[in-house]
Motif scaffolding. Structure first.
Motif, PDB file in Angstrom:
ATOM      1  N   LYS A  18     -56.246 -94.065 -55.245  1.00 19.31           N
ATOM      2  CA  LYS A  18     -55.420 -92.933 -55.660  1.00 19.31           C
ATOM      3  C   LYS A  18     -54.501 -92.486 -54.531  1.00 19.31           C
ATOM      4  CE  LYS A  18     -58.386 -90.788 -59.177  1.00 19.31           C
ATOM      5  NZ  LYS A  18     -59.156 -89.563 -59.514  1.00 19.31           N
ATOM      6  N   ASN A  19     -55.058 -92.423 -53.323  1.00 22.92           N
ATOM      7  CA  ASN A  19     -54.238 -92.033 -52.171  1.00 22.92           C
ATOM      8  C   ASN A  19     -53.105 -93.026 -51.952  1.00 22.92           C
ATOM      9  OD1 ASN A  19     -55.734 -89.741 -51.599  1.00 22.92           O
ATOM     10  ND2 ASN A  19     -57.123 -90.816 -50.216  1.00 22.92           N
ATOM     11  N   ASP A  20     -53.403 -94.313 -52.129  1.00 21.97           N
ATOM     12  CA  ASP A  20     -52.387 -95.347 -51.948  1.00 21.97           C
ATOM     13  C   ASP A  20     -51.296 -95.233 -53.008  1.00 21.97           C
ATOM     14  OD1 ASP A  20     -51.277 -97.848 -50.822  1.00 21.97           O
ATOM     15  OD2 ASP A  20     -51.886 -98.692 -52.742  1.00 21.97           O
ATOM     16  N   LEU A  21     -51.687 -94.967 -54.244  1.00 21.52           N
ATOM     17  CA  LEU A  21     -50.711 -94.829 -55.323  1.00 21.52           C
ATOM     18  C   LEU A  21     -49.747 -93.677 -55.042  1.00 21.52           C
ATOM     19  CD1 LEU A  21     -53.004 -95.391 -58.450  1.00 21.52           C
ATOM     20  CD2 LEU A  21     -51.267 -96.953 -57.542  1.00 21.52           C
ATOM     21  N   ILE A  22     -50.270 -92.605 -54.508  1.00 22.87           N
ATOM     22  CA  ILE A  22     -49.411 -91.459 -54.183  1.00 22.87           C
ATOM     23  C   ILE A  22     -48.586 -91.729 -52.931  1.00 22.87           C
ATOM     24  CG2 ILE A  22     -49.414 -89.043 -53.447  1.00 22.87           C
ATOM     25  CD1 ILE A  22     -51.913 -88.660 -55.228  1.00 22.87           C
ATOM     26  N   ASP A  23     -49.238 -92.176 -51.865  1.00 24.65           N
ATOM     27  CA  ASP A  23     -48.535 -92.379 -50.593  1.00 24.65           C
ATOM     28  C   ASP A  23     -47.424 -93.414 -50.707  1.00 24.65           C
ATOM     29  OD1 ASP A  23     -50.188 -90.532 -49.454  1.00 24.65           O
ATOM     30  OD2 ASP A  23     -51.406 -91.978 -48.331  1.00 24.65           O
ATOM     31  N   SER A  24     -47.659 -94.483 -51.466  1.00 24.69           N
ATOM     32  CA  SER A  24     -46.655 -95.535 -51.580  1.00 24.69           C
ATOM     33  C   SER A  24     -45.386 -95.043 -52.259  1.00 24.69           C
ATOM     34  CB  SER A  24     -47.221 -96.734 -52.346  1.00 24.69           C
ATOM     35  OG  SER A  24     -47.583 -96.376 -53.671  1.00 24.69           O
ATOM     36  N   ARG A  25     -45.492 -93.929 -52.979  1.00 25.18           N
ATOM     37  CA  ARG A  25     -44.329 -93.332 -53.636  1.00 25.18           C
ATOM     38  C   ARG A  25     -43.776 -92.138 -52.867  1.00 25.18           C
ATOM     39  NH1 ARG A  25     -47.468 -95.922 -57.054  1.00 25.18           N
ATOM     40  NH2 ARG A  25     -46.578 -96.788 -58.963  1.00 25.18           N
ATOM     41  N   VAL A  26     -44.683 -91.295 -52.402  1.00 29.21           N
ATOM     42  CA  VAL A  26     -44.290 -90.030 -51.779  1.00 29.21           C
ATOM     43  C   VAL A  26     -43.951 -90.198 -50.301  1.00 29.21           C
ATOM     44  CG1 VAL A  26     -45.121 -87.729 -51.175  1.00 29.21           C
ATOM     45  CG2 VAL A  26     -45.582 -88.674 -53.453  1.00 29.21           C
ATOM     46  N   LYS A  27     -44.863 -90.803 -49.531  1.00 28.96           N
ATOM     47  CA  LYS A  27     -44.609 -90.981 -48.104  1.00 28.96           C
ATOM     48  C   LYS A  27     -43.419 -91.895 -47.865  1.00 28.96           C
ATOM     49  CE  LYS A  27     -47.909 -91.610 -45.132  1.00 28.96           C
ATOM     50  NZ  LYS A  27     -49.138 -92.114 -44.450  1.00 28.96           N
ATOM     51  N   SER A  28     -43.231 -92.867 -48.749  1.00 26.16           N
ATOM     52  CA  SER A  28     -42.138 -93.827 -48.570  1.00 26.16           C
ATOM     53  C   SER A  28     -40.775 -93.145 -48.632  1.00 26.16           C
ATOM     54  CB  SER A  28     -42.231 -94.934 -49.619  1.00 26.16           C
ATOM     55  OG  SER A  28     -42.278 -94.400 -50.927  1.00 26.16           O
ATOM     56  N   ILE A  29     -40.538 -92.343 -49.659  1.00 29.29           N
ATOM     57  CA  ILE A  29     -39.231 -91.670 -49.746  1.00 29.29           C
ATOM     58  C   ILE A  29     -39.130 -90.594 -48.667  1.00 29.29           C
ATOM     59  CG2 ILE A  29     -39.922 -89.924 -51.452  1.00 29.29           C
ATOM     60  CD1 ILE A  29     -36.525 -91.800 -51.238  1.00 29.29           C
ATOM     61  N   GLY A  30     -40.256 -90.015 -48.278  1.00 25.87           N
ATOM     62  CA  GLY A  30     -40.240 -89.045 -47.187  1.00 25.87           C
ATOM     63  C   GLY A  30     -39.780 -89.672 -45.883  1.00 25.87           C
ATOM     64  N   MET A  31     -40.197 -90.907 -45.627  1.00 22.09           N
ATOM     65  CA  MET A  31     -39.765 -91.619 -44.424  1.00 22.09           C
ATOM     66  C   MET A  31     -38.249 -91.849 -44.438  1.00 22.09           C
ATOM     67  SD  MET A  31     -42.833 -94.432 -44.075  1.00 22.09           S
ATOM     68  CE  MET A  31     -41.869 -95.474 -42.987  1.00 22.09           C
ATOM     69  N   VAL A  32     -37.723 -92.183 -45.611  1.00 24.92           N
ATOM     70  CA  VAL A  32     -36.275 -92.401 -45.732  1.00 24.92           C
ATOM     71  C   VAL A  32     -35.530 -91.097 -45.468  1.00 24.92           C
ATOM     72  CG1 VAL A  32     -34.415 -93.033 -47.305  1.00 24.92           C
ATOM     73  CG2 VAL A  32     -36.558 -94.328 -47.331  1.00 24.92           C
ATOM     74  N   TYR A  33     -36.013 -90.007 -46.037  1.00 20.10           N
ATOM     75  CA  TYR A  33     -35.356 -88.715 -45.833  1.00 20.10           C
ATOM     76  C   TYR A  33     -35.435 -88.267 -44.369  1.00 20.10           C
ATOM     77  CZ  TYR A  33     -34.873 -87.974 -50.886  1.00 20.10           C
ATOM     78  OH  TYR A  33     -34.534 -88.070 -52.215  1.00 20.10           O
ATOM     79  N   ASP A  34     -36.557 -88.500 -43.731  1.00 20.73           N
ATOM     80  CA  ASP A  34     -36.675 -88.162 -42.304  1.00 20.73           C
ATOM     81  C   ASP A  34     -35.642 -88.923 -41.487  1.00 20.73           C
ATOM     82  OD1 ASP A  34     -38.748 -86.426 -42.761  1.00 20.73           O
ATOM     83  OD2 ASP A  34     -40.331 -87.847 -42.233  1.00 20.73           O
ATOM     84  N   LEU A  35     -35.409 -90.173 -41.852  1.00 20.71           N
ATOM     85  CA  LEU A  35     -34.398 -90.978 -41.167  1.00 20.71           C
ATOM     86  C   LEU A  35     -33.007 -90.421 -41.411  1.00 20.71           C
ATOM     87  CD1 LEU A  35     -33.609 -93.467 -39.534  1.00 20.71           C
ATOM     88  CD2 LEU A  35     -33.725 -94.812 -41.646  1.00 20.71           C
ATOM     89  N   LEU A  36     -32.731 -90.004 -42.647  1.00 18.90           N
ATOM     90  CA  LEU A  36     -31.417 -89.446 -42.974  1.00 18.90           C
ATOM     91  C   LEU A  36     -31.158 -88.140 -42.212  1.00 18.90           C
ATOM     92  CD1 LEU A  36     -31.271 -90.016 -46.851  1.00 18.90           C
ATOM     93  CD2 LEU A  36     -30.183 -91.373 -45.062  1.00 18.90           C
ATOM     94  N   LYS A  37     -32.228 -87.413 -41.918  1.00 22.67           N
ATOM     95  CA  LYS A  37     -32.073 -86.160 -41.150  1.00 22.67           C
ATOM     96  C   LYS A  37     -31.751 -86.437 -39.690  1.00 22.67           C
ATOM     97  CE  LYS A  37     -35.429 -83.693 -44.058  1.00 22.67           C
ATOM     98  NZ  LYS A  37     -36.820 -83.150 -44.113  1.00 22.67           N
TER      99      LYS A  37
END
Length: 302
Positions: free
Chosen positions: A83-102
């Motif tokens: 369950k954690n993987d299902l969430i992280d693979s979607r949520v943390k992934s786009i969060g990493m992209v947004y952190d880079l854009l910042k």
């Protein structure tokens, strides 16, 4: 006009279809992936979501990000770790992209993301629209967290669009091969009552909907990504059997058996989700496949 697109999850089945379609239209395509790609027309940048590693060059020259990354919902039993993987693979992934854009200068103006009709979860015969509320079970809340993470792009001044995707029909992956295997072995049958609604869509319409979203800057918010005519599990099973010229003689698979075998994940196939396509049709999208039989005929080439 959008010309340079970064895909997360671009190496998956749907990502492959979309990449091919975009290249044919002259777009410049790059992927964010866990491993090097094998397409010389696509530059692959490496990331590691679990360890928070991302190649910072991935956003250079990019104006649109298409977020398809996410572990397969039905690939493994839903343990707490899964369950954690299902969430992280979607949520943390786009969060990493947004952190880079910042952190880095960029020209990204649009983020288009997958989501799932699991947002609505099991709703019986009620027709679900984009305005319907989610439920409190795992699959619904996974989609809620997914969409909320994607919506953070709005704070960065970007256009954000999310597609709540149904059961994508493709003979090379996803739900269809799983459904067809027992039918080919003459032991196929509807699941549970067979009356539960299946919000299906042909993979070509999925690709075309992403193409519309990329090209039409007026589209934002959330849209259901399903064909206009949902079917029941029994109707889907019968249609596949007919297409494969196989009989259906076995009794329905009892729901309690699936609950024993799959645990909480059985809700995916036992739940009923009837979903409206009206909003995306009102936005001008023209489906190639509104009829299940025609979709299956195209998929199986008969």
């Amino acid at each position: 006009m959008t010309r340079s697109i970064l895909l997360t999850g671009g190496s998956g089945l749907l990502g492959g279809h979309l990449t091919k379609a975009l290249l044919a239209k002259g777009y410049t395509i790059s992927h964010l992936s866990r491993r090097a790609g094998n397409n010389d027309k696509v530059k692959t940048f490496i990331w590691d979501i679990n360890n928070g590693i991302i190649d910072e060059h991935c956003i250079e020259g990019v104006d649109t990000i298409v977020h398809l990354a996410g572990s397969g919902i039905a690939e493994k039993r839903w343990t707490d770790a899964r369950k954690n993987d299902l969430i992280d693979s979607r949520v943390k992934s786009i969060g990493m992209v947004y952190d880079l854009l910042k952190r880095k200068q960029h020209q990204v103006t649009s983020v288009i993301s997958a989501s799932g009709v699991g947002y609505y979860s099991d709703r019986g015969d009620e027709l679900m629209y984009e305005t319907n509320a989610p439920t409190d079970d795992f699959i619904s809340q996974c989609c809620v967290l997914w969409e909320a993470a994607v919506d953070e792009g709005e704070k960065l001044g970007m256009r954000v669009l999310k597609f709540r995707t149904g059961v994508v029909l493709d003979k090379d992956g996803g739900a269809l091969p799983t459904l067809t295997q027992p039918i080919k072995l003459f032991v196929g049958s509807p699941i549970g009552s067979g009356k539960q609604w299946v919000p299906w869509i042909h993979w070509q319409d999925v690709v075309d909907m992403y193409l519309l979203a990329i090209g039409n800057k007026d589209l934002d918010g959330v849209y259901n990504m399903v064909a206009p005519n949902p079917v029941t599990n029994k109707q889907l099973t019968q249609a596949v059997a007919k297409q494969l010229h196989k009989p259906l003689w076995a009794p329905n698979v009892p729901g309690f058996v699936l609950k024993l075998l799959l645990g909480e994940m059985s809700s995916i196939v036992l739940g009923s989700t009837k979903v409206s396509a009206q909003k995306i049709e009102n936005a001008g999208f023209k489906f190639k496949f509104t009829n299940l039989e025609a979709a299956l005929s195209a998929i199986y080439g008969s």
